[in-house]
Design a protein around this motif. Sequence first.
Motif, PDB file in Angstrom:
ATOM      1  N   VAL A  83       0.843  -1.199   0.000  1.00  0.00           N
ATOM      2  CA  VAL A  83       0.000   0.000   0.000  1.00  0.00           C
ATOM      3  C   VAL A  83       0.875   1.245   0.000  1.00  0.00           C
ATOM      4  CG1 VAL A  83      -1.720   1.343   1.255  1.00  0.00           C
ATOM      5  CG2 VAL A  83      -1.880  -1.163   1.227  1.00  0.00           C
ATOM      6  N   PHE A  84       0.745   2.050  -1.043  1.00  0.00           N
ATOM      7  CA  PHE A  84       1.408   3.349  -1.099  1.00  0.00           C
ATOM      8  C   PHE A  84       0.438   4.353  -0.475  1.00  0.00           C
ATOM      9  CE2 PHE A  84       3.468   0.870  -4.325  1.00  0.00           C
ATOM     10  CZ  PHE A  84       4.785   1.302  -4.337  1.00  0.00           C
ATOM     11  N   PHE A  85       0.906   5.056   0.562  1.00  0.00           N
ATOM     12  CA  PHE A  85       0.029   5.967   1.281  1.00  0.00           C
ATOM     13  C   PHE A  85       0.716   7.314   1.495  1.00  0.00           C
ATOM     14  CE2 PHE A  85       2.669   4.331   4.680  1.00  0.00           C
ATOM     15  CZ  PHE A  85       2.792   5.395   5.575  1.00  0.00           C
ATOM     16  N   ASP A  86      -0.105   8.321   1.706  1.00  0.00           N
ATOM     17  CA  ASP A  86       0.376   9.661   2.043  1.00  0.00           C
ATOM     18  C   ASP A  86      -0.143   9.990   3.434  1.00  0.00           C
ATOM     19  OD1 ASP A  86       0.137  12.725   2.196  1.00  0.00           O
ATOM     20  OD2 ASP A  86       1.221  12.493   0.313  1.00  0.00           O
ATOM     21  N   THR A  87       0.708  10.562   4.266  1.00  0.00           N
ATOM     22  CA  THR A  87       0.329  10.822   5.656  1.00  0.00           C
ATOM     23  C   THR A  87      -0.795  11.833   5.809  1.00  0.00           C
ATOM     24  OG1 THR A  87       2.040  12.532   5.847  1.00  0.00           O
ATOM     25  CG2 THR A  87       2.634  10.292   6.520  1.00  0.00           C
ATOM     26  N   THR A  88      -1.090  12.611   4.772  1.00  0.00           N
ATOM     27  CA  THR A  88      -2.131  13.634   4.871  1.00  0.00           C
ATOM     28  C   THR A  88      -3.444  13.203   4.231  1.00  0.00           C
ATOM     29  OG1 THR A  88      -1.526  14.765   2.817  1.00  0.00           O
ATOM     30  CG2 THR A  88      -0.336  15.415   4.806  1.00  0.00           C
ATOM     31  N   CYS A  89      -3.528  11.954   3.799  1.00  0.00           N
ATOM     32  CA  CYS A  89      -4.693  11.450   3.065  1.00  0.00           C
ATOM     33  C   CYS A  89      -5.704  10.794   3.994  1.00  0.00           C
ATOM     34  CB  CYS A  89      -4.219  10.451   2.005  1.00  0.00           C
ATOM     35  SG  CYS A  89      -5.530   9.456   1.258  1.00  0.00           S
ATOM     36  N   PRO A  90      -6.913  11.337   4.123  1.00  0.00           N
ATOM     37  CA  PRO A  90      -7.921  10.732   4.997  1.00  0.00           C
ATOM     38  C   PRO A  90      -8.377   9.352   4.529  1.00  0.00           C
ATOM     39  CG  PRO A  90      -8.868  12.541   3.743  1.00  0.00           C
ATOM     40  CD  PRO A  90      -7.392  12.614   3.546  1.00  0.00           C
ATOM     41  N   HIS A  91      -8.358   9.118   3.216  1.00  0.00           N
ATOM     42  CA  HIS A  91      -8.757   7.800   2.710  1.00  0.00           C
ATOM     43  C   HIS A  91      -7.705   6.751   3.055  1.00  0.00           C
ATOM     44  CE1 HIS A  91     -12.263   9.387   0.731  1.00  0.00           C
ATOM     45  NE2 HIS A  91     -11.540  10.258   0.063  1.00  0.00           N
ATOM     46  N   CYS A  92      -6.450   7.169   3.114  1.00  0.00           N
ATOM     47  CA  CYS A  92      -5.397   6.258   3.578  1.00  0.00           C
ATOM     48  C   CYS A  92      -5.635   5.894   5.039  1.00  0.00           C
ATOM     49  CB  CYS A  92      -4.020   6.907   3.425  1.00  0.00           C
ATOM     50  SG  CYS A  92      -3.541   7.285   1.712  1.00  0.00           S
ATOM     51  N   ALA A  93      -6.087   6.869   5.814  1.00  0.00           N
ATOM     52  CA  ALA A  93      -6.396   6.620   7.226  1.00  0.00           C
ATOM     53  C   ALA A  93      -7.541   5.626   7.352  1.00  0.00           C
ATOM     54  CB  ALA A  93      -6.749   7.929   7.926  1.00  0.00           C
ATOM     55  N   HIS A  94      -8.541   5.736   6.488  1.00  0.00           N
ATOM     56  CA  HIS A  94      -9.663   4.798   6.521  1.00  0.00           C
ATOM     57  C   HIS A  94      -9.195   3.389   6.164  1.00  0.00           C
ATOM     58  CE1 HIS A  94     -12.533   8.414   5.692  1.00  0.00           C
ATOM     59  NE2 HIS A  94     -12.209   8.308   6.965  1.00  0.00           N
ATOM     60  N   LEU A  95      -8.327   3.288   5.157  1.00  0.00           N
ATOM     61  CA  LEU A  95      -7.819   1.974   4.769  1.00  0.00           C
ATOM     62  C   LEU A  95      -7.015   1.365   5.913  1.00  0.00           C
ATOM     63  CD1 LEU A  95      -7.361  -0.278   2.738  1.00  0.00           C
ATOM     64  CD2 LEU A  95      -5.429   1.032   1.818  1.00  0.00           C
ATOM     65  N   TRP A  96      -6.195   2.170   6.565  1.00  0.00           N
ATOM     66  CA  TRP A  96      -5.409   1.680   7.700  1.00  0.00           C
ATOM     67  C   TRP A  96      -6.320   1.122   8.789  1.00  0.00           C
ATOM     68  CZ3 TRP A  96      -0.685   0.410   9.386  1.00  0.00           C
ATOM     69  CH2 TRP A  96      -0.442   0.387  10.765  1.00  0.00           C
ATOM     70  N   GLN A  97      -7.372   1.855   9.108  1.00  0.00           N
ATOM     71  CA  GLN A  97      -8.305   1.407  10.138  1.00  0.00           C
ATOM     72  C   GLN A  97      -9.028   0.134   9.715  1.00  0.00           C
ATOM     73  OE1 GLN A  97     -10.635   4.994  10.508  1.00  0.00           O
ATOM     74  NE2 GLN A  97      -9.296   5.866  12.069  1.00  0.00           N
ATOM     75  N   ASN A  98      -9.454   0.067   8.459  1.00  0.00           N
ATOM     76  CA  ASN A  98     -10.168  -1.114   7.970  1.00  0.00           C
ATOM     77  C   ASN A  98      -9.270  -2.346   7.945  1.00  0.00           C
ATOM     78  OD1 ASN A  98     -12.400   0.510   7.564  1.00  0.00           O
ATOM     79  ND2 ASN A  98     -12.087   0.728   5.360  1.00  0.00           N
ATOM     80  N   ALA A  99      -7.998  -2.139   7.647  1.00  0.00           N
ATOM     81  CA  ALA A  99      -7.063  -3.259   7.535  1.00  0.00           C
ATOM     82  C   ALA A  99      -6.766  -3.909   8.882  1.00  0.00           C
ATOM     83  CB  ALA A  99      -5.762  -2.791   6.881  1.00  0.00           C
ATOM     84  N   GLN A 100      -6.996  -3.185   9.965  1.00  0.00           N
ATOM     85  CA  GLN A 100      -6.697  -3.745  11.282  1.00  0.00           C
ATOM     86  C   GLN A 100      -7.552  -4.975  11.575  1.00  0.00           C
ATOM     87  OE1 GLN A 100      -3.930  -2.257  12.564  1.00  0.00           O
ATOM     88  NE2 GLN A 100      -4.263  -1.150  10.646  1.00  0.00           N
ATOM     89  N   ALA A 101      -8.758  -5.007  11.021  1.00  0.00           N
ATOM     90  CA  ALA A 101      -9.670  -6.123  11.280  1.00  0.00           C
ATOM     91  C   ALA A 101      -9.187  -7.426  10.654  1.00  0.00           C
ATOM     92  CB  ALA A 101     -11.066  -5.782  10.765  1.00  0.00           C
ATOM     93  N   VAL A 102      -8.317  -7.344   9.651  1.00  0.00           N
ATOM     94  CA  VAL A 102      -7.842  -8.549   8.961  1.00  0.00           C
ATOM     95  C   VAL A 102      -6.331  -8.697   9.098  1.00  0.00           C
ATOM     96  CG1 VAL A 102      -9.762  -8.556   7.338  1.00  0.00           C
ATOM     97  CG2 VAL A 102      -7.675  -7.302   6.763  1.00  0.00           C
ATOM     98  N   ALA A 103      -5.755  -7.986  10.064  1.00  0.00           N
ATOM     99  CA  ALA A 103      -4.299  -7.982  10.221  1.00  0.00           C
ATOM    100  C   ALA A 103      -3.739  -9.370  10.514  1.00  0.00           C
ATOM    101  CB  ALA A 103      -3.893  -7.012  11.330  1.00  0.00           C
ATOM    102  N   GLY A 104      -4.534 -10.229  11.103  1.00  0.00           N
ATOM    103  CA  GLY A 104      -4.048 -11.559  11.434  1.00  0.00           C
ATOM    104  C   GLY A 104      -4.014 -12.508  10.258  1.00  0.00           C
ATOM    105  N   GLN A 105      -4.601 -12.098   9.136  1.00  0.00           N
ATOM    106  CA  GLN A 105      -4.703 -12.980   7.978  1.00  0.00           C
ATOM    107  C   GLN A 105      -3.823 -12.565   6.805  1.00  0.00           C
ATOM    108  OE1 GLN A 105      -9.243 -12.404   8.488  1.00  0.00           O
ATOM    109  NE2 GLN A 105      -9.051 -14.230   7.221  1.00  0.00           N
ATOM    110  N   LEU A 106      -3.412 -11.332   6.786  1.00  0.00           N
ATOM    111  CA  LEU A 106      -2.746 -10.798   5.599  1.00  0.00           C
ATOM    112  C   LEU A 106      -1.569  -9.910   5.971  1.00  0.00           C
ATOM    113  CD1 LEU A 106      -2.693 -10.057   2.509  1.00  0.00           C
ATOM    114  CD2 LEU A 106      -4.317  -8.231   3.069  1.00  0.00           C
ATOM    115  N   LYS A 107      -0.468 -10.085   5.266  1.00  0.00           N
ATOM    116  CA  LYS A 107       0.672  -9.199   5.446  1.00  0.00           C
ATOM    117  C   LYS A 107       0.500  -8.005   4.511  1.00  0.00           C
ATOM    118  CE  LYS A 107       5.713  -8.931   4.891  1.00  0.00           C
ATOM    119  NZ  LYS A 107       6.938  -9.686   4.489  1.00  0.00           N
ATOM    120  N   VAL A 108       0.589  -6.817   5.069  1.00  0.00           N
ATOM    121  CA  VAL A 108       0.502  -5.590   4.276  1.00  0.00           C
ATOM    122  C   VAL A 108       1.771  -4.783   4.506  1.00  0.00           C
ATOM    123  CG1 VAL A 108      -0.773  -3.469   3.799  1.00  0.00           C
ATOM    124  CG2 VAL A 108      -2.012  -5.540   4.490  1.00  0.00           C
TER     125      VAL A 108
END
Length: 211
Positions: A83-108
């Motif tokens: 995942v290429f992200f920018d620290t000022t991007c709110p959509h990147c923040a949403h993706l980060w939060q959403n990814a936490q729910a599947v962190a045990g299944q997938l390496k990001v």
Amino acid sequence: MQRRLFALTALASLIGLSACQKPAGTTASPASANAPATTPTAAASTAGANDPAISTAQDAYVLAATGNGFSTGPIMSSHTAYVFFDTTCPHCAHLWQNAQAVAGQLKVVWIPVAFLRPQSLSQGATILSAADPIAAMNENEASVANHGNGITVAASLDDEVIAKVKANTSMFKQLNSDSVPLIVYRNGKTGEVGQHAGAVTGPELLALVGL
């Protein structure tokens, strides 16, 4: 044909709603007033701004695997998304939060770029150089999600870390994308390799990689 055109237009609209683009007529500075100047050696490692764009999805996946980032999820996972992200991007923040729910299944692998604003470079370097990048990322994304300014830039940033974020940014430009977050993935079931611009839910992220 009209139905297909409508579907493509609708898809483009959805992507636009879930991704951040630079406003027309603006440019993100490759450096920040708070960032130290790079030495000739560090600057050399950022070469690639004029590299040709990547022409195939497979090449894009191979290139993304060389990015400078930090990872979440199982270290030895056979499924990896970049995942290429920018620290000022709110959509990147949403993706980060959403990814936490599947962190045990997938390496990001999270790869910071300096794309949207001047402070993106120094903030990305701050996260990348942190003793605990995941904690630093949590701090930044929580702030951005709540309309804040993100993580406070470290008082001192190593030239090499600044150079790594610049190199990531050059790589991002080679991938022909004009928005973040950008997910580069390979589907373990179908072998499909591709890119997705914009935030997705946890289950959608798993679906991209075939889980």
